[in-house]
Design an enzyme around this catalytic site. Structure first.
Site, PDB file in Angstrom:
ATOM      1  CG  HIS A 147      14.077  -0.143   7.761  1.00  0.00           C
ATOM      2  ND1 HIS A 147      14.259  -1.248   6.967  1.00  0.00           N
ATOM      3  CD2 HIS A 147      12.844   0.332   7.478  1.00  0.00           C
ATOM      4  CE1 HIS A 147      13.170  -1.433   6.229  1.00  0.00           C
ATOM      5  NE2 HIS A 147      12.292  -0.502   6.529  1.00  0.00           N
ATOM      6  CE1 TYR A 167      13.025   2.804   4.602  1.00  0.00           C
ATOM      7  CE2 TYR A 167      15.247   2.370   5.375  1.00  0.00           C
ATOM      8  CZ  TYR A 167      14.103   1.956   4.709  1.00  0.00           C
ATOM      9  OH  TYR A 167      14.044   0.721   4.148  1.00  0.00           O
ATOM     10  CD  GLN A 168      16.335  13.375   8.237  1.00  0.00           C
ATOM     11  OE1 GLN A 168      16.825  12.665   9.110  1.00  0.00           O
ATOM     12  NE2 GLN A 168      16.260  14.689   8.364  1.00  0.00           N
ATOM     13  NE  ARG A 169      16.281   8.395  -0.026  1.00  0.00           N
ATOM     14  CZ  ARG A 169      15.244   7.639  -0.369  1.00  0.00           C
ATOM     15  NH1 ARG A 169      14.353   8.077  -1.225  1.00  0.00           N
ATOM     16  NH2 ARG A 169      15.079   6.429   0.147  1.00  0.00           N
ATOM     17  CB  SER A 229      -0.941   0.007   1.201  1.00  0.00           C
ATOM     18  OG  SER A 229      -0.198   0.132   2.393  1.00  0.00           O
TER      19      SER A 229
END
Lengths: 741, 741
Positions: free
Chosen positions: A423, A268-270, A157
């Site tokens: 992660h 993951y921030q990006r 999703s």
């Protein structure tokens, strides 16, 4: 409040209609078809933006070029047979990639329609949207659902939310072209059902304080603005129950630390930033009174700037599950930087935009292009800094030391952060080092070939858990060949390192952190410093890693260096005729035991060459200690691992032990012009001792110079200290002092 | 004849003086101190050049910048303590590097003196020259002499010749600044003795037809021009006995093939070029009537152009003992290209000069800079071509196929050349492949860390002979794990492959070569082709390697690929728990036997990823055949080898055997933008059979297309052929035909 509703005079009727299942806004609009509609587009691109772009683009060559490229790209898309396939493949497979291509084509053609006003572009978008509107109602869950969060068009999703974020922007830009019937079809058979699926259809994900939740919130909220559906907007902002316990605002509050750091790390921030900045931009346009970019001490602007601070030579620091190709020129940051510039007018952001070299034809993108052409760009201010982790900034920190901001500068990253959820890697007090444009002391990042189906379907490989996350895959101590927290991330999530001090001056940058919970009964305490010295070409890195335990343990300190070994002073026993794995579990099973080096003097030195520069790692050691030369690739029948090398300093059995090392980069190898200078380290001796809880590190250089670094965790920056050393009394204020003799 | 002598009217007196040991020219000059001297400088830079540079440099920004850089460089040199150390160290050590720095400083300061006329620069050169003049007479052979050819200032006389080539040019540019006493000191205590040592002092090297001989000839000949010593010039041109059996002209005749190919390969071609072009330039200035650049069908200009043809993405093809950092921007080619441009005015050379991005402040360098600023540069015309090897062009050839000239084009190199003397490798019919800016199918080049003392003193490593030169380190067949010619280069030197045919059209490039002497009783015969096809994104490489023998042998065909393995269709037995070397000798002892793959179908496929592109190697095989996955690094206790991988197709036992393979590059991996396309090969079947001596190779593509390549060595380009295939009659003219179904 939303503007359209404020203009609606039939509010009561609308509220009644809600009760019978028709959205308030739809009803409002339906009830006033003859009165003027608020202009579209009005989401991330506005009519005003389009007016500016149309009237000024000829004066902005880089925008003009971007327009030519966009035209070529859209014309090429239109020349192909349109394909809206029935979902079938997992990530990386044809249908997956085709639906990704489609939402990009939709967005591009709709934007181009706005700029050029050519109906053909809108017609293309219309045809595609109608095909989706025909397909979507026929779909149930994707045939290759990913874990717990399947989509319908996509295996997960998350991709569906990304699809909607793009599609709703496209729709906003071309809906004026549609007749009412088409609008109704697209909204009722496609946009609203997808928004519903992403919200009511998967409440756990939607309400999650996690980047998947942010994407869903952005998709749903943006759809709400375009469809004039206040309920969708409110769900997006405040969570499904609209209580404020979840939703976008809560996510801003929780997902970034007070320094703009995202717990999962820069990769993951990006990714997380994209829905934040796009939805925030839409909020800013539709409800400026929310002052969303001011919210929570400018949390979003801070997060955008911080994500640039988390890069070296355009690439993000590869901590945690990072795909290491990603950097500041990813599309997320292209949008992020441009939107942040629009809000802040910070010329350092234009410096980043110049490096991105990617002009967006949105209002904010055009503004950046124009400002660059006007010569307003300044270099981005990279800094030595510590980025506190955790919502309240109390979950450790990421320390960054930089020698400067020029290309090829030295950067040390010390990872004293929290786990970073699922992660995260088990690498407390781990460090990375960058120099000369390259990663020198390395993080493996994620074991994954993103979107390559042949590699485990493009998922994280089994080796991601088994190798890449394990402690031995990092540059920090492994006790008894076990990973930190026994490799249990939920356990790790409960503890964070405590930062003892952080100071950064021009000459000395130093930080210390400790953690007692990574292993039962062993306290890990590490201090790292970057020191400038006149006799050295580049800063010297000092590393003091103290282990305290009442029991006897084996301590391994790996150094994942990058380069070719040039020399060493060890007595090496190389395994020339057979190689065996170094261990059986926790990542050790992936390392070949290539050679073992005994200490022949109290300081071991290993020099390697990376690109045109030499690096010498000097470390204190003695009996029952060795340096293991390890190479990655054992137990890898599927060729899933890349070729990497590590030095592992092993202390066979100790209760307390302190690893003391320095890293020096030096000289130049130039094969092209055939010269080599300073191939030998200038460090000739390295010593360390404690006087109570004061550390004294002595580095002797070739020319007879001595560098003495004295530091303690006691007190604070104003505390006075005194120690007797080498027949003299040393007095200083703060956590450290440096003596150059 | 030399000009100065023509002007000298006291020739007879001079001749008499020769008999009593004084050079004719010195005597001439001495006898006419009051008559006008021919102007200095007059060697590689002339007074006329200097006049042009001085008057025009302000209009040529890149030359102006080069001047600023040169000033900064020379000022920095002058700010340092001058050091002319007593020779002590081998290559890469301090005294070695310092004497190299010194000759560069000498040259730079003297050139700068000419351009600026500032006495300080000449004074600096004077001081250094006098220091050398003081030191040199005290020296005997270097304390760390290299092999049979020691120098005095340097470990080998080669470096001494290079020193003199630079120093004599510097002297020529600053001698007008000196008084007669200084001139005498420098000439008699330094220049003449060095020239004598390089000629009479080492007759074998001086007379050798080899690049060491060329450097010596250039040094001695250039010294002759400056010192007006006709004898030195004649020795340089015609050999020590001035008979013409050796010397510079003979070297031009012998060292380059009719196509401008240098037998040792491009790495040495570049190095050899420097003395050729500089001395030729000096001859051109001093004796234009020799028409040296016209000599031997423009051999020197051809060699310069050819050296560019021998590069990909600015780097030279790394065949034989090559240091792979070297490319077209090395200083040798900067001079070479500029001098060639001065002579030929070929605008394609300016295209190369633009890429070199290095402006020389000599006359020829300035001419190039000006021409580039004037917009005259054109792209260099890279071509598909065959470069015949050997003085007479009958020692095999290097075939180069290129898909185009754009950045990232495909280039295949097939090495059907002679051995190339002592620096040659045992790699008959070997190939290399370049794509997307990278080397994809690789040559190890030399095992050497040039000038890095810790690595075997910077010499060729023992692994150069033991690994890098061995056949298994190359992409060609190894019979019974023995290298070609049993690894005896003198034996190999006697045979060269015979090229059967070479044709290059837009759609098909194909060449075949054979050699019967590499192994006793086994004939090696290989045909390679590069084919364009509408269904394929990039050209397809076809490889048909035929072995003919009456006895049973093991045949290994290695493929040294570069990249990460993504997928394969083999039944792989991976050695996960222990690795052993693949063999015991001839290079096999350096390879770890990482995994073995059985054929599960008549065509094995292995796909790897390099940078952002996929490569699939498809090869025909069956029972008693396997693909070995090997990795370099066994028996390497000193970490001298780099990390490399190879696939080795092994046929256990056969008399005749034909290896048939294709290499296809395809698709894109983009981690930054997160997409992957065409990760799978389009080749679904591969077949080969013979009809008499006609080869029929069939490649079936995914979409149902068939590519059939039919070829034969029979006849020539005009011969008619006919074969029955697949129920139809195929008729064609020439060596091959291509059928697309």
């Amino acid at each position: 409040m939303m503007r359209p509703t404020m203009k609606c005079v039939t509010r009561i009727l609308a509220m009644l209609l809600v009760l019978i299942g028709v959205s308030a806004l739809t009803a409002c609009n339906a009830a006033q078809t003859n009165s003027p509609e608020p202009a579209h587009p009005n989401l991330t691109v506005t009519q005003g933006d389009i007016d500016v772009i149309s009237s000024q683009i000829k004066q902005v060559p880089r925008a003009q070029r971007a327009l030519e490229q966009l035209i070529a790209k859209v014309e090429a898309d239109m020349a192909q047979q349109m394909d809206v396939p029935i979902p079938k493949d997992a990530g990386g497979g044809y249908t997956h990639e085709q639906h990704k291509r489609n939402y990009q084509s939709l967005y591009d053609s709709a934007l181009l329609f706005q700029i050029t006003k050519k109906p053909a572009y809108a017609e293309f978008a219309r045809t595609m949207l109608l095909k989706y509107a025909e397909l979507y109602p026929t779909l149930s869950i994707h045939p290759k659902p990913k874990e717990q969060t399947p989509g319908k068009l996509f295996w997960q999703s998350l991709n569906e939310a990304v699809w909607l974020v793009h599609t709703i922007q496209a729709y906003d830009m071309m809906l004026a072209f549609l007749n009412q019937q088409d609008q109704k079809t697209i909204e009722n058979q496609l946009l609203r059902p997808v928004a519903n699926y992403l919200s009511e259809g998967q409440p756990a994900t939607f309400n999650k304080i996690h980047n998947h939740g942010t994407w869903a919130a952005a998709a749903v909220g943006m759809t709400g603005y375009v469809l004039r559906d206040e309920t969708l907007v409110k769900k997006a902002l405040y969570g499904l129950d609209m209580s404020g316990k979840a939703g976008f605002l809560k996510q801003i509050e929780h997902l970034f630390s007070p320094d703009g750091y995202y717990a999962e790390g820069p990769y993951y921030q990006r990714y997380a930033l994209m829905p934040f900045v796009l939805f925030a931009k839409a909020i800013h346009v539709n409800e400026p009174e929310r002052k969303i970019f001011e919210f929570q001490d400018q949390a979003l602007l801070k997060a955008i700037r911080t994500s640039v601070q988390l890069s070296y030579n355009k690439l993000f620091f590869g901590i945690n599950d990072a795909i290491k190709d990603k950097g500041i020129d990813t599309i997320e940051l292209v949008h992020g930087i441009a939107i942040a510039y629009e809000i802040s007018q910070d010329p350092g952001l234009l410096g980043v935009a110049e490096q991105q070299n990617h002009t967006l034809l949105t209002g904010y993108g055009f503004g950046v292009a124009k400002a660059i052409e006007d010569g307003l760009a300044k270099p981005f201010e990279f800094k030595s800094m510590q980025l506190r982790d955790g919502k309240d900034g109390d979950q450790g920190a990421l320390a960054i030391f930089r020698s400067g901001i020029e290309e090829g500068h030295q950067a040390l990253v010390m990872k004293n952060t929290s786990q970073g959820l699922g992660h995260g890697h088990f690498d407390k007090l781990h460090w990375l080092y960058f120099d000369n444009g390259h990663e020198i002391v390395r993080d493996y990042g994620a074991a994954r070939f993103l979107n390559i189906e042949a590699k485990y379907g493009g998922h994280y490989l089994p080796e991601n858990n088994a190798w890449a996350k394990q402690t031995v895959a990092h540059n920090t101590v492994v006790v008894d060949e076990q990973s930190h927290f026994n490799g249990d991330w939920r356990l790790s999530q409960k503890s964070a390192p405590s930062v003892r001090f952080f100071e950064a001056t021009d000459d000395v940058k130093i930080t210390a952190a400790a953690i007692a919970d990574a292993y039962e009964g062993v306290v890990l305490n590490r201090t790292m410093a970057m020191i400038k010295h006149d006799r050295l070409e580049y800063p010297l890195i000092v590393d003091v890693f103290k282990l305290s335990s009442e029991d006897v343990h084996q301590y391994d300190l790996p150094l994942h260096y990058q380069g070719q070994i040039i020399s060493h002073n060890l007595n090496v026993n190389a395994k020339t005729r057979a190689l065996y794995p170094l261990g059986k579990e926790n990542g050790y099973e992936y390392l070949w035991d290539r050679a073992r080096g005994e200490f022949t003097s109290p300081m071991a030195q290993v020099t390697w060459l990376n690109a045109d520069r030499f690096y010498t790692y000097s470390t204190v050691g003695g009996e029952k200690e060795e340096l293991i030369f390890a190479e990655l690739g054992a137990n890898d029948p599927n060729f899933n691992l890349t070729k990497e090398s590590a030095l592992i300093h092993r202390v066979e059995a100790a209760t307390n032990h302190t690893f003391v090392s320095v890293l020096e980069q030096h000289g130049e190898y130039n094969g092209r012009a055939e010269y080599t200078v300073n191939a030998k380290s200038k460090v000739v001796a390295l010593k360390h001792h404690y006087v109570d809880d004061i550390n004294i590190v002595g580095v002797q250089l070739e020319a007879g110079d001595f560098i003495t670094l004295v530091f303690t965790e006691r007190g604070d920056e104003a505390s006075k200290h005194k120690v007797e050393h080498d027949g003299r009394t040393v007095e200083w204020v703060g956590h450290y002092t440096l003596i150059n003799d």
